[in-house]
Design a protein around this motif. Structure first.
Motif, short mmCIF file in Angstrom:
data_model
loop_
_atom_site.label_atom_id
_atom_site.label_comp_id
_atom_site.label_asym_id
_atom_site.label_seq_id
_atom_site.Cartn_x
_atom_site.Cartn_y
_atom_site.Cartn_z
N LEU A 1 -74.65 -0.26 -86.70
CA LEU A 1 -73.71 0.71 -87.27
C LEU A 1 -74.12 1.12 -88.68
O LEU A 1 -74.00 2.28 -89.05
N ASP A 2 -74.65 0.18 -89.47
CA ASP A 2 -75.15 0.54 -90.80
C ASP A 2 -76.34 1.48 -90.67
O ASP A 2 -76.49 2.43 -91.46
N MET A 3 -77.20 1.24 -89.69
CA MET A 3 -78.33 2.16 -89.42
C MET A 3 -77.80 3.55 -89.11
O MET A 3 -78.34 4.55 -89.59
N PHE A 4 -76.79 3.60 -88.28
CA PHE A 4 -76.19 4.88 -87.90
C PHE A 4 -75.79 5.68 -89.13
O PHE A 4 -76.14 6.86 -89.27
N PHE A 5 -75.09 5.04 -90.06
CA PHE A 5 -74.63 5.75 -91.25
C PHE A 5 -75.76 6.06 -92.24
O PHE A 5 -75.58 6.90 -93.11
N SER A 6 -76.89 5.40 -92.11
CA SER A 6 -78.00 5.69 -93.02
C SER A 6 -78.96 6.73 -92.44
O SER A 6 -79.81 7.25 -93.16
N GLN A 7 -78.84 7.03 -91.17
CA GLN A 7 -79.81 7.90 -90.51
C GLN A 7 -79.34 9.33 -90.30
O GLN A 7 -80.06 10.14 -89.74
N HIS A 8 -78.15 9.63 -90.73
CA HIS A 8 -77.66 11.01 -90.68
C HIS A 8 -76.69 11.20 -91.83
O HIS A 8 -76.32 10.23 -92.50
N ASP A 9 -76.29 12.42 -92.08
CA ASP A 9 -75.35 12.70 -93.17
C ASP A 9 -73.94 12.76 -92.59
O ASP A 9 -73.55 13.77 -91.99
N PRO A 10 -73.16 11.69 -92.77
CA PRO A 10 -71.81 11.69 -92.19
C PRO A 10 -70.79 12.47 -93.01
O PRO A 10 -69.60 12.44 -92.70
N THR A 11 -71.26 13.18 -94.03
CA THR A 11 -70.34 13.95 -94.89
C THR A 11 -70.33 15.43 -94.55
O THR A 11 -69.56 16.19 -95.14
N THR A 12 -71.18 15.85 -93.62
CA THR A 12 -71.23 17.27 -93.27
C THR A 12 -70.51 17.48 -91.94
O THR A 12 -70.80 16.80 -90.96
N LEU A 13 -69.59 18.40 -91.92
CA LEU A 13 -68.79 18.65 -90.73
C LEU A 13 -69.55 19.56 -89.76
O LEU A 13 -69.98 20.66 -90.12
N ASN A 14 -69.74 19.05 -88.54
CA ASN A 14 -70.33 19.84 -87.45
C ASN A 14 -71.73 20.38 -87.77
O ASN A 14 -72.07 21.49 -87.40
N ARG A 15 -72.52 19.54 -88.45
CA ARG A 15 -73.90 19.95 -88.71
C ARG A 15 -74.71 18.74 -89.16
O ARG A 15 -74.19 17.82 -89.76
N GLN A 16 -75.99 18.83 -88.89
CA GLN A 16 -76.99 17.92 -89.43
C GLN A 16 -78.21 18.77 -89.75
O GLN A 16 -78.88 19.26 -88.84
N GLY A 17 -78.45 18.99 -91.02
CA GLY A 17 -79.59 19.82 -91.41
C GLY A 17 -79.46 21.22 -90.84
O GLY A 17 -78.46 21.90 -91.04
#
Length: 174
Positions: free
Chosen positions: A70-86
């Motif tokens: 779960l810590d990996m999960f939160f470090s491998q994407h931006d959980p602060t952007t709504l409905n987007r990743q890059g």
């Protein structure tokens, strides 16, 4: 064995990461959280199905603690952007965690709380009950290993894997 269903943008990224973790016995890319039965990649990409691209990660807790995944999960994407990743934009790319029971919900909430200190902006990851999970088409399973030379893998996935090696090398196999 335990299984987490997690969405952190395009499922190819989490699929590539979790396949390298010791103790992970299975990773299945798929779709969940939407309103139509039997979604496929093309329908999910329209953003109208409500489904998120996710991975179902099955692991042996005696080898790798759930907290690490779960810590990996939160470090491998931006959980602060709504409905987007890059460059990937749409509800199908939302940061999401789908729990099977109350124990798992609490695990996810604890992981989110641990992650808060790592992000300047508020975390928008949704934590919701797991509805039906639909495996994605074969082309999306283990995408990175089958197509490491593609542009997406080179530009998007490789830097994420490098970051994981930097912070989680003790849990990775290569």
């Amino acid at each position: 064995m335990k299984t987490y269903v997690l969405g952190g943008g395009c499922f190819w990224c989490l699929d590539a990461l979790y396949r390298k973790v010791r103790g992970v016995t299975d990773v299945v890319s798929g779709y969940t959280g939407g309103s139509i039965p039997d979604p496929d990649y093309d329908s999910v990409c329209t953003g109208t199905t409500g489904h998120a691209e996710v991975v179902a990660v099955t692991f042996d807790e005696e080898v790798v603690p759930g907290e690490v995944l779960l810590d990996m999960f939160f470090s491998q994407h931006d959980p602060t952007t709504l409905n987007r990743q890059g460059y990937d934009v749409g509800t199908q790319y939302r940061s999401s965690m789908f729990y099977r029971d109350e124990d798992q919900r609490r695990e996810f909430e604890s992981a989110l709380e641990r992650a808060r200190g790592n992000w300047k902006d508020p975390i928008v990851t949704e934590i919701t009950p797991l509805p039906r999970f639909y495996p994605a088409e074969d082309i999306h399973q283990d995408f990175y290993a089958k197509r490491p030379g593609t542009g997406y893998c080179q530009v998007i996935i490789n830097p994420k894997l490098a970051k994981a090696r930097k912070y989680y090398s003790e849990w990775l196999q290569d």
